[in-house]
Each structure stands twice: as structure tokens, then as C-alpha cells.
Design a protein around this motif. Structure first.
Motif, PDB file in Angstrom:
ATOM      1  N   SER A 171      34.573  37.218  35.345  1.00 16.81           N
ATOM      2  CA  SER A 171      33.742  38.420  35.505  1.00 16.81           C
ATOM      3  C   SER A 171      34.603  39.576  36.020  1.00 16.81           C
ATOM      4  O   SER A 171      35.664  39.363  36.614  1.00 16.81           O
ATOM      5  CB  SER A 171      32.620  38.130  36.504  1.00 16.81           C
ATOM      6  OG  SER A 171      33.193  37.889  37.773  1.00 16.81           O
ATOM      7  N   GLU A 172      34.127  40.766  35.792  1.00 15.37           N
ATOM      8  CA  GLU A 172      34.803  41.975  36.281  1.00 15.37           C
ATOM      9  C   GLU A 172      35.001  41.884  37.800  1.00 15.37           C
ATOM     10  O   GLU A 172      36.061  42.195  38.328  1.00 15.37           O
ATOM     11  CB  GLU A 172      33.934  43.186  35.901  1.00 15.37           C
ATOM     12  CG  GLU A 172      34.254  44.489  36.601  1.00 15.37           C
ATOM     13  CD  GLU A 172      35.113  45.438  35.764  1.00 15.37           C
ATOM     14  OE1 GLU A 172      35.116  45.275  34.528  1.00 15.37           O
ATOM     15  OE2 GLU A 172      35.770  46.320  36.355  1.00 15.37           O
ATOM     16  N   GLU A 173      33.977  41.387  38.479  1.00 12.19           N
ATOM     17  CA  GLU A 173      34.029  41.253  39.943  1.00 12.19           C
ATOM     18  C   GLU A 173      35.166  40.329  40.374  1.00 12.19           C
ATOM     19  O   GLU A 173      35.947  40.650  41.270  1.00 12.19           O
ATOM     20  CB  GLU A 173      32.688  40.666  40.398  1.00 12.19           C
ATOM     21  CG  GLU A 173      32.374  40.888  41.848  1.00 12.19           C
ATOM     22  CD  GLU A 173      31.186  40.041  42.276  1.00 12.19           C
ATOM     23  OE1 GLU A 173      30.496  39.465  41.389  1.00 12.19           O
ATOM     24  OE2 GLU A 173      30.958  39.938  43.478  1.00 12.19           O
TER      25      GLU A 173
ATOM     26  N   LEU B  75      37.781  39.525  38.621  1.00  9.68           N
ATOM     27  CA  LEU B  75      39.070  40.112  38.241  1.00  9.68           C
ATOM     28  C   LEU B  75      39.552  41.114  39.290  1.00  9.68           C
ATOM     29  O   LEU B  75      40.745  41.345  39.434  1.00  9.68           O
ATOM     30  CB  LEU B  75      38.953  40.791  36.871  1.00  9.68           C
ATOM     31  CG  LEU B  75      38.915  39.829  35.681  1.00  9.68           C
ATOM     32  CD1 LEU B  75      38.330  40.513  34.454  1.00  9.68           C
ATOM     33  CD2 LEU B  75      40.319  39.308  35.382  1.00  9.68           C
ATOM     34  N   ARG B  76      38.602  41.707  40.016  1.00  8.89           N
ATOM     35  CA  ARG B  76      38.989  42.688  41.043  1.00  8.89           C
ATOM     36  C   ARG B  76      39.380  42.020  42.359  1.00  8.89           C
ATOM     37  O   ARG B  76      40.105  42.613  43.157  1.00  8.89           O
ATOM     38  CB  ARG B  76      37.855  43.694  41.280  1.00  8.89           C
ATOM     39  CG  ARG B  76      37.640  44.583  40.067  1.00  8.89           C
ATOM     40  CD  ARG B  76      37.163  45.981  40.394  1.00  8.89           C
ATOM     41  NE  ARG B  76      37.304  46.813  39.203  1.00  8.89           N
ATOM     42  CZ  ARG B  76      38.369  47.572  38.942  1.00  8.89           C
ATOM     43  NH1 ARG B  76      39.367  47.646  39.806  1.00  8.89           N
ATOM     44  NH2 ARG B  76      38.431  48.276  37.824  1.00  8.89           N
TER      45      ARG B  76
ATOM     46  N   TYR C  66      42.664  43.046  38.282  1.00 14.18           N
ATOM     47  CA  TYR C  66      42.359  44.486  38.168  1.00 14.18           C
ATOM     48  C   TYR C  66      42.603  45.172  39.512  1.00 14.18           C
ATOM     49  O   TYR C  66      42.128  44.711  40.545  1.00 14.18           O
ATOM     50  CB  TYR C  66      40.878  44.692  37.805  1.00 14.18           C
ATOM     51  CG  TYR C  66      40.503  44.349  36.370  1.00 14.18           C
ATOM     52  CD1 TYR C  66      41.456  43.979  35.426  1.00 14.18           C
ATOM     53  CD2 TYR C  66      39.161  44.414  35.978  1.00 14.18           C
ATOM     54  CE1 TYR C  66      41.084  43.667  34.119  1.00 14.18           C
ATOM     55  CE2 TYR C  66      38.779  44.110  34.671  1.00 14.18           C
ATOM     56  CZ  TYR C  66      39.747  43.729  33.753  1.00 14.18           C
ATOM     57  OH  TYR C  66      39.369  43.425  32.481  1.00 14.18           O
TER      58      TYR C  66
END
Lengths: 477, 168
Positions: free
Chosen positions: B26-28, B30-31, B94
């Protein structure tokens, strides 16, 4: 033409003392420890002989002593396999042009009383299967002797710079070249007697006793006598038909690996690879690592045959893979100058007008291997043609014993597979041979069973399916 | 005859295929920190990634199974990237409008930290430039393979899988 820098290998370390050899009278720089064919190649010499009838040029093809394309006259003696014969100071090398005559001035070797080497288990072949067989036969209590016609141990491992697959206890994540070193050390630690540059030219049996006739360095006859024999003679590269497939510069993929990975000699400048199985894909990556341009990989099948991850590795370096394409012909006078390829339709016919020309000086054939079974054939083992295993193979039981009691088989000579399965088969055959001589305790059966389970597990995926089909036809109980 | 997947005709995975066969973090996630992504959609007999993972984040039912990473368990240690014999593991992270991609690099020259490199996508096309932020040399890598982390514009994170070092 010699490589100096390499991301994986260090050639300065392996090159021996500089020596001078003479090709048709001209001095050529070579290094101790390398073969004649490698030194000639490093000097840019590609044509080793001319065919007797049509006078066509011939060059290196297999580089492991299994074909006849590198035969040359060395110090006056014809038909020397220059790919497995080491250079020596002052050697005189000549191309063969006519049917070679034996020299009148050189006396043939005297073979009256050959030295006799006796052992419980004789292992023929020092590749992954043979080395594992020797190690395990020794551990099980047998006296072991191993012979190989190459100047170094390791078989094809010595050119495998990529990391192996499988489980970590089976050397997964370790490079083939490193595995060769590790197994070589294990042999040394066990004081196993090793004969290199020794060709097994005959395998016979006399009652319970087995006889292997060996010839060392083309001149010394040695008799090996044992209770059992493990044949681990590997495989040889396949050829496919196309116009000019005999031109120098058309190599088996393994020969290119030998040139650049074992001896640090650049095979050429631009390469076309035929075949997108694991060997073709791995070769493309290794050529890139050696700084050689790979123009394309062509594959007649509609899909990539090797592991996808190997394909991904070469694609991201910009090397194209053309599925449903084949090679039509090689072009060039004395050596390969171009390759012409074309697209295939669904019925495997060439689609007119799709020809592409690649300006290459090397064509690498990675179109499969066939088992080397000559010795097994000669001694009378039952043989069957099993395409799933790469060709003619011997019938054997689950301990790798052939239809002749006391003769075992392992590795690619038992059917074309992976080095990982070769090592497991070698382990089984080595222990099996030790048990058959009566020196090993029955406890060792457990180790055989473990290796059999490991094999089963390794072959249980989609890539093992074909092999399992083949094994059904040759494994008897 | 069963359908041949596109990646086996072409030799590379498209991002759509990657989503389908491997699944993306998920984007979360990845951060948070680097996360390992296996680009290994085919059943082959191979398990070092699973064996080396310190948190058992690599799931594999049998030795021929396709590795699936539990992205929540993954701590971004990079051991799988180092050991993978197929050089098929990558890490993505990210950071603001940048992404950092960790990848194996077995080609000479080995880039230096801070060096600008040419970014290559899955078919070897040059798609931009990035900066090398970490280098684990071969001697220190668990699998004898140097690995590098390269910082690049975030939109290239799922395209770039190799670099070319260009020196004068």
C-alpha cells in the motif's frame, strides 16, 4: 581479446606463468594452466583445421573435449584435442588440412605394463555429480579414485558464475564456481586420489571386477580396477541444422562460457544467441558482464523456456528476446560475419519477408544437451531413448544402479537436468556404490532416502514435470 | 494449450502483471520504510529468500511456490535482495516526491554513493537519471551480489529496475 576486469571473476589470480607457444611457426603468448584452444583464441585465431573433403574451415565448438572440431597437430602429433590440452613452453601447433598421418619420427608410447590403480569405487567424471559421488562413497567407507579428462576439477561448474537455485543446504544462493571450489576442498580433505587430464577410453567388466582403461595426457596408459564404477560423464552440446552451421564462430553456449568465465578470453564482439532456455539466458547475462554485446536471443518456441527471472535479468539490460524466431543461416567466409534470422508461424514455418540480419561474429547455440553415455553403452548397459531426458539414457533403479550390477550413473549422463539434481544423484550413486561393495553400513540407506526425498521435492514443480515423465520410462525397481 | 502469460513471451513483467501475480504494498506502507517486492511470478524450485528472512515475511507453502511477501511483516532489511539467485527481489521506499529503489547490481563499474546514474526500465530503456544513496559491496552482501539504492522521481519507482553507470 583477454578480459581484465570482471564483476565476478579475477583472472589475474588464475593466470599462471607466461609461456610462448608457436602457431604455424609464429610465437603466441599464453599462460600456464590454459588450454591450447584458449590461447589461440586469445590471439585471434579462430580456424583450427580444414575439413578433409571440401576444405571448409573448422573452429572450436564444445570446448570440453566432446566434439572433434578443435583437433590440431601438436608437436607433430595429429588429432590432439586442443580444447583440453594444456599449453607448454615451446609447443608447436599446426592446423590440420589433409587426413593427418602419424609422424614417423616419434615413437609410440610403450604400453606394456601400465600402472594399476585399485579401489572400491571408481568415479568417472569430476563434475558436480562425480565429485558428490566420490565424497559420499568415501564417507561411507569406500576407497575411491576419481578421473576426469579435463585439466581441472568441477566439470561445468567452473564456468557457472551465476548463483544456484534450490535450498540453501543444497548450495542455493552460491555461485557454481564457488561450489566447484567447495567440493574440490572436500575431496582434498578426504585424500581421494584424483587423476586429471585422464580420459576413460574403455569400461569393461570381468565377473565382479570392473576395469576402466584410462589414458593420461594422451600418452600414459593407466588401468583402474574396482568393485564398482560411477559414470558421471556429463553431456554434450546439441547442434541444429542451418546453413553454414560449421563456420568458426558458431559455438555451443558452454564453449563461450569456458572461454570467458574459465579462461578470461573474450569470445568476440557481437553475439547472437539461439535458444531462450536457462543456458541461453544465463549466457546472455554473462556476456553482458564480460562487456560483450548481445544483439538478440532467438527462440523458436512461442515462450521463454528458461526461468522467467533469468529472462528479466537480461531484458532490463536491453537485450531483446525474440520468441517464435529461428536462425536461417550464418554468413561469412572464414568465420561468422552475420546471422540471418526469421519469424516462425504457428506451424513452425518461416514467414517470408520477416528476415532480419544481425552483424555478429559469434553465434551461440543454446539448444539443449544430450547425455554422454558412450562408456555405459560400450559396457552393455540397457539403453532407452527418452526425449524428456535429452536423448539416449540408461535404465537404472532408484539407487542409480544400471542393469549391470556395480555400474552406477549420475548427473547429466543419466538425463539432462540441473547441477542441483546432479549433485543429489551423485550422492545417491556414491553411497549406492559403497553399499554394493559391502564396505558401507546399512545406516547409509537413510542418507540415500533423504537425497531421494530432496530430489522429489526439487522436481515437484512445473519445471520438474517433464523430467518426471522421462524418469517413469527408465527407473525400474 | 493453456494461455501463455505475456511475461513469458516478452521476458519482463508489466506493472499490471506485477499487481496481478505479486501484489503491491500500500501507499502507506511504502511511506513507512523500505519494503521488499519479489518479481518472481513463476513456480521454480528455490527458497533462499524464505530461508534468510529474519521476520518470516516471505511466505511459501512448498519449495516450488511463488514467494509472497507479507508487507506488514517486512522490515526492509534487504537480505532477500542480496541472496536471491534470480536477482528478482527489489525494495521500494517513498520519501516525499522521491522514491528509493534497492536493486542488485552485478555489472561493472559499481557506482559510488552520491554518483548520478542512468535509470533503466524493465526492457533496458533509459527513462531518467537518479542518485545512488547506498551501496552494499559484494564482500558485505549475504549473497555475493552488490546491491545499490537509487533515489529517483517517485513516478519512476515501478519502472526502474536497473541502472547504467556512465563515466567520462
Amino acid at each position: 581479446m583477454r578480459l581484465t576486469e570482471h564483476p565476478i571473476l579475477n583472472f589475474e589470480k588464475v593466470r599462471g606463468k607466461e609461456v610462448t607457444i608457436y602457431f604455424e611457426g609464429k610465437p603466441i603468448k599464453a599462460y600456464e594452466g590454459e588450454t591450447i584452444a584458449m590461447a589461440l583464441h586469445a590471439a585471434g585465431i579462430r580456424t583450427f583445421q580444414y575439413s578433409t573433403k571440401k576444405h571448409r574451415p573448422r573452429g572450436l565448438f564444445c570446448a570440453i573435449g566432446k566434439c572433434s572440431s578443435c583437433l590440431m597437430k601438436v608437436n607433430g602429433i595429429p588429432n590432439v584435442r586442443t580444447c583440453i590440452t594444456l599449453v607448454e613452453e615451446g609447443m608447436q601447433i599446426e592446423r590440420q588440412e589433409e587426413k593427418p598421418a602419424l609422424p614417423k619420427t616419434i615413437k609410440p608410447p610403450k604400453w606394456k605394463e601400465p600402472p594399476r590403480i585399485e579401489a572400491d569405487v571408481i568415479v568417472i567424471g569430476g563434475g558436480p555429480a562425480g565429485m558428490m559421488a566420490a565424497i559420499h562413497a568415501r564417507d561411507a567407507g569406500a576407497k575411491v579414485v576419481l578421473l576426469d579428462e579435463n585439466p581441472m576439477l568441477g566439470g561445468q561448474l567452473v564456468k557457472q558464475t551465476h548463483k544456484f537455485f534450490g535450498k540453501r543446504e543444497q548450495f542455493a544462493g552460491v555461485r557454481g564456481i564457488k561450489i566447484a571450489e567447495i567440493l574440490g576442498e572436500e575431496l582434498k580433505r578426504r585424500n581421494i586420489e584424483i587423476f586429471l587430464e585422464t580420459s576413460a577410453i574403455m569400461l569393461l567388466q570381468n565377473g565382479e571386477e570392473k576395469l576402466v582403461v584410462g589414458v593420461r595426457k594422451n600418452k600414459e596408459l593407466i588401468e583402474f580396477r574396482g568393485k564398482t564404477v560411477v559414470v558421471a560423464t556429463g553431456a554434450m552440446e546439441r547442434m541444429i541444422p542451418f546453413e553454414n552451421n560449421d563456420l568458426p564462430g558458431v559455438y555451443g553456449a558452454g564453449a563461450i562460457q569456458t572461454l570467458m568465465n574459465t579462461y578470461g578470453v573474450k569470445p568476440g564482439d557481437r553475439v547472437l544467441i539461439v535458444g531462450a532456455g536457462n543456458v541461453g539466458l544465463i549466457l546472455a547475462y554473462q556476456l553482458y558482464q564480460a562487456g560483450v554485446k548481445v544483439e538478440a536471443i532467438v527462440e523458436a518456441m512461442p515462450k521463454i523456456g528458461g526461468y522467467f527471472v533469468h529472462a528479466a535479468k537480461v531484458r532490463r539490460l536491453g537485450i531483446p528476446i525474440l520468441t517464435r524466431h529461428t536462425i536461417l543461416r550464418a554468413e561469412g567466409k572464414e568465420k561468422v560475419e552475420r546471422a540471418v534470422v526469421a519469424q516462425l508461424d504457428e506451424n513452425w514455418n518461416v514467414i517470408p519477408g520477416t528476415e532480419k540480419v544481425f552483424e555478429v561474429d559469434v553465434i551461440a547455440l543454446a539448444v539443449g544437451l544430450r547425455p554422454s553415455i558412450e562408456l555405459l553403452h560400450q559396457v552393455g548397459c540397457q539403453i532407452k531413448y527418452v526425449p524428456e531426458l535429452g536423448g539416449h539414457v540408461v535404465i537404472r533403479d532408484s539407487r542409480m544402479e544400471t542393469t549391470i550390477k556395480g555400474i552406477f550413473v549420475a548427473g547429466d549422463s543419466a538425463g539432462i537436468e540441473e547441477a542441483t539434481t546432479a549433485m543429489l544423484e551423485g550422492k545417491i550413486a556414491g553411497i549406492g556404490a559403497a553399499l554394493a561393495t559391502g564396505v558401507a553400513s546399512p545406516e547409509w540407506l537413510k542418507e540415500i532416502e533423504k537425497a531421494q526425498r530432496d530430489l522429489e521435492e526439487f522436481r515437484s514443480g512445473p519445471f520438474g514435470r517433464k523430467v518426471l515423465e522421462g524418469l517413469k520410462k527408465v527407473v525400474i525397481e | 494449450m493453456s494461455e501463455i502469460p505475456n511475461y513469458l513471451r516478452e521476458g519482463y513483467l508489466s506493472v499490471e502483471e506485477l499487481k496481478k501475480y505479486v501484489g503491491l504494498p500500500s501507499e502507506e506502507r511504502l511511506r513507512q520504510k523500505p519494503v521488499a517486492v519479489p518479481e518472481c511470478p513463476q513456480e521454480i524450485p528455490c527458497t533462499p529468500c524464505k530461508e534468510i528472512c529474519p521476520t518470516n515475511a516471505v511466505l511459501m507453502e512448498h519449495p516450488n511456490a511463488v514467494p509472497i511477501v507479507d508487507y506488514e511483516k517486512c522490515i526492509g532489511c534487504s537480505l532477500c535482495v542480496q541472496i536471491c539467485p534470480g536477482l528478482a527481489f527489489f525494495m521500494v521506499h517513498y520519501l516525499g516526491d522521491k522514491a528509493r529503489v534497492t536493486m542488485p547490481h552485478e555489472i561493472l563499474p559499481i557506482p559510488k554513493v552520491g554518483e548520478e546514474v542512468v535509470l533503466l526500465n524493465r526492457v533496458g530503456k533509459e527513462v531518467g537519471k537518479g542518485k545512488v544513496v547506498t551501496v552494499i559491496p559484494r564482500e558485505k552482501s549475504k549473497g555475493d551480489t552488490p546491491i545499490i539504492t537509487v533515489e529517483m522521481p517517485i513516478e519512476l519507482a515501478w519502472d526502474v529496475r536497473a541502472v547504467k553507470v556512465v563515466r567520462e
